[in-house]
Design a protein around this motif. Structure first.
Motif, PDB file in Angstrom:
ATOM      1  N   ASN A 143       0.838  -1.595   0.273  1.00 38.26           N
ATOM      2  CA  ASN A 143      -0.314   0.481  -0.239  1.00 38.26           C
ATOM      3  C   ASN A 143       1.236   0.821  -0.010  1.00 38.26           C
ATOM      4  O   ASN A 143       0.257   2.044  -0.757  1.00 38.26           O
ATOM      5  N   VAL A 144       1.921   1.366   0.752  1.00 42.07           N
ATOM      6  CA  VAL A 144       2.530   2.601   0.259  1.00 42.07           C
ATOM      7  C   VAL A 144       2.994   2.753  -0.187  1.00 42.07           C
ATOM      8  O   VAL A 144       3.456   3.323  -1.046  1.00 42.07           O
ATOM      9  N   GLU A 145       3.999   1.774  -0.935  1.00 46.07           N
ATOM     10  CA  GLU A 145       4.373   1.593  -2.282  1.00 46.07           C
ATOM     11  C   GLU A 145       3.328   1.919  -3.298  1.00 46.07           C
ATOM     12  O   GLU A 145       3.467   2.791  -4.228  1.00 46.07           O
ATOM     13  N   GLN A 146       2.446   1.469  -3.265  1.00 45.06           N
ATOM     14  CA  GLN A 146       1.323   2.407  -4.536  1.00 45.06           C
ATOM     15  C   GLN A 146       1.108   3.906  -4.128  1.00 45.06           C
ATOM     16  O   GLN A 146       0.480   4.486  -5.005  1.00 45.06           O
ATOM     17  N   MET A 147       1.713   4.108  -2.867  1.00 51.79           N
ATOM     18  CA  MET A 147       0.366   5.426  -2.579  1.00 51.79           C
ATOM     19  C   MET A 147       1.874   6.691  -3.484  1.00 51.79           C
ATOM     20  O   MET A 147       2.129   7.488  -4.281  1.00 51.79           O
ATOM     21  N   ILE A 148       3.575   5.489  -2.991  1.00 49.43           N
ATOM     22  CA  ILE A 148       4.250   6.677  -3.675  1.00 49.43           C
ATOM     23  C   ILE A 148       4.438   6.602  -4.643  1.00 49.43           C
ATOM     24  O   ILE A 148       4.234   8.165  -5.496  1.00 49.43           O
ATOM     25  N   TYR A 149       3.896   5.343  -5.450  1.00 46.05           N
ATOM     26  CA  TYR A 149       3.598   5.348  -6.543  1.00 46.05           C
ATOM     27  C   TYR A 149       2.469   6.536  -7.974  1.00 46.05           C
ATOM     28  O   TYR A 149       2.838   7.463  -8.711  1.00 46.05           O
ATOM     29  N   ASP A 150       1.208   6.623  -6.932  1.00 46.85           N
ATOM     30  CA  ASP A 150       0.551   7.350  -7.033  1.00 46.85           C
ATOM     31  C   ASP A 150       0.994   8.950  -6.805  1.00 46.85           C
ATOM     32  O   ASP A 150       0.416  10.357  -7.905  1.00 46.85           O
ATOM     33  N   SER A 151       1.345   9.079  -6.261  1.00 49.67           N
ATOM     34  CA  SER A 151       2.067  10.350  -5.773  1.00 49.67           C
ATOM     35  C   SER A 151       3.081  11.214  -6.265  1.00 49.67           C
ATOM     36  O   SER A 151       3.416  12.334  -6.829  1.00 49.67           O
TER      37      SER A 151
END
Length: 276
Positions: free
Chosen positions: A145-153
Motif C-alpha cells: 500500500n505504501v508503494e502504491q501511494m508513492i507511485y500515485d503521488s
C-alpha cells in the motif's frame, strides 16, 4: 603527466562538480546537519534511530515542514500520533517561531487565536504554506500500500515519505530478519521512485551504546544503507522555555569510527529545531 593544478580545477570544474552533487539534495535548513549529510537529504532511506523519547518526532515534524515548503508532496505514515496531535505540533511550532513563546501551552495558543482575527489570519497564511502538501495516514499500511501511494503521488510531483510506526525492539533472529527485509524494501522504494524516505526506529540499549561509541553491531541496522541518524540522549532542562542541546551522529556503515557529529538546539515544548 597526470598532475592537475588545483587552481585550474577550481576555475574550470569545481563548481560544476559541487552543483551536480547537490542538485538532488534538499537542505534541511539546519547548517550543522547539512554539513554532516554532505549538503542535505537525497533520495535515499534514512533511519532516525535512538532511545525512546529522544526528540526524533520533533525532527520528523521539522522535515515534514521543510519538504512541504520546498514543493514536495509529503506522505506522513504515523501509528504513533493522531491526526489531531500532528496538527497540534505544527500549530505550536508556528506559534513559537512567530512569537518566541508568548504562549506556552496549546490551550493558551488556541484561546489567543480565537480572540484575534488578525492573528488567526496570520496563522492560516503560514500554515497554508505547508499543510496542503502534507497527507497523513494513521492506519497500519502494508508495504504494498505504501508503494502504491508513492507511485500515485509521484505522478503529481516530488514526493517525500515519513514513517513513524509502532516501534518494537528486535529480540531474536526472526525479528532481525524482518527488520532487514523491511529496511531493504524501503531502500528499494527510495531508489526506484527517487524519493527520500525517513523512518523512525528504537534501538536496544546495547545496540544504541555500541553505535554511539563507534562500534558496528550484529543487528539489522548495518544492512540497509549508509544513513543512520543516531540521536544522543540530551539533558533535560527545568524551564519549558530553555533549549536542550541535542547531538546527532550520522553513522556510515563503511566507517563507524568516523561518524560525523552535529549539535542542534531543541526546544522540547515547541517541537522546534535550530542550529546550535
Amino acid at each position: 603527466n597526470d598532475l592537475i593544478p588545483l587552481e585550474s580545477y577550481f576555475e574550470s570544474e569545481y563548481f560544476d562538480d559541487v552543483n551536480q552533487r547537490l542538485t538532488n539534495k534538499l537542505s534541511t535548513n539546519l547548517l550543522n546537519l547539512d554539513g554532516a549529510l554532505d549538503g542535505g537529504i537525497s533520495s535515499e532511506l534514512y533511519v532516525l534511530a535512538g532511545a525512546e523519547y529522544s526528540p526524533r518526532h520533533a525532527m520528523l515534524i521539522h522535515l515534514a515542514e521543510r519538504f512541504a515548503k520546498t514543493g514536495y508532496i509529503v506522505l506522513y505514515f504515523s501509528m504513533f500520533s493522531s491526526l489531531e496531535s500532528i496538527m497540534q505540533k505544527f500549530i505550536m511550532r508556528c506559534d513559537f517561531k512567530l512569537h518566541h513563546d508568548t504562549s506556552t501551552t496549546f490551550p493558551s495558543i488556541i484561546e489567543t487565536l480565537e480572540n484575534s482575527f488578525k492573528l488567526k489570519s496570520i496563522f492560516n497564511q503560514k500554515l497554508n504554506e505547508i499543510l496542503p502538501q502534507i497527507f497523513v495516514s494513521n492506519f497500519k499500511n502494508s508495504r504494498e500500500n505504501v508503494e502504491q501511494m508513492i507511485y500515485d503521488s509521484r505522478k503529481l510531483g516530488k514526493v517525500a515519505v515519513l514513517i513513524d510506526e509502532y516501534q518494537t525492539v528486535p529480540i531474536n533472529e526472526l525479528d532481525y530478519k524482518y527488520y532487514r527485509s523491511k529496511f531493504m524494501m524501503f531502500k528499494l522504494y527510495s531508489q526506484i521512485y527517487e524519493v527520500p524516505i525517513i523512518m523512525m526506529e528504537n534501538l536496544p540499549r546495547d545496540t544504541y551504546s555500541n553505535l554511539w561509541d563507534g562500534y558496528p553491531t550484529l543487528g539489522a541496522f548495518e544492512n540497509f544503507g549508509d544513513n543512520i541518524l543516531l540521536f544522543g540522549e540530551e539533558k533535560k532542562t527545568l524551564s519549558i522555555n530553555a533549549p536542550n542541546i541535542v547531538e546527532i551522529k550520522h553513522i556510515n556503515k563503511t566507517s563507524f569510527i568516523d561518524a560525523r557529529s552535529t549539535s542542534l538546539i531543541y526546544y522540547p515544548n515547541h517541537y522546534y529545531f535550530q542550529d546550535a
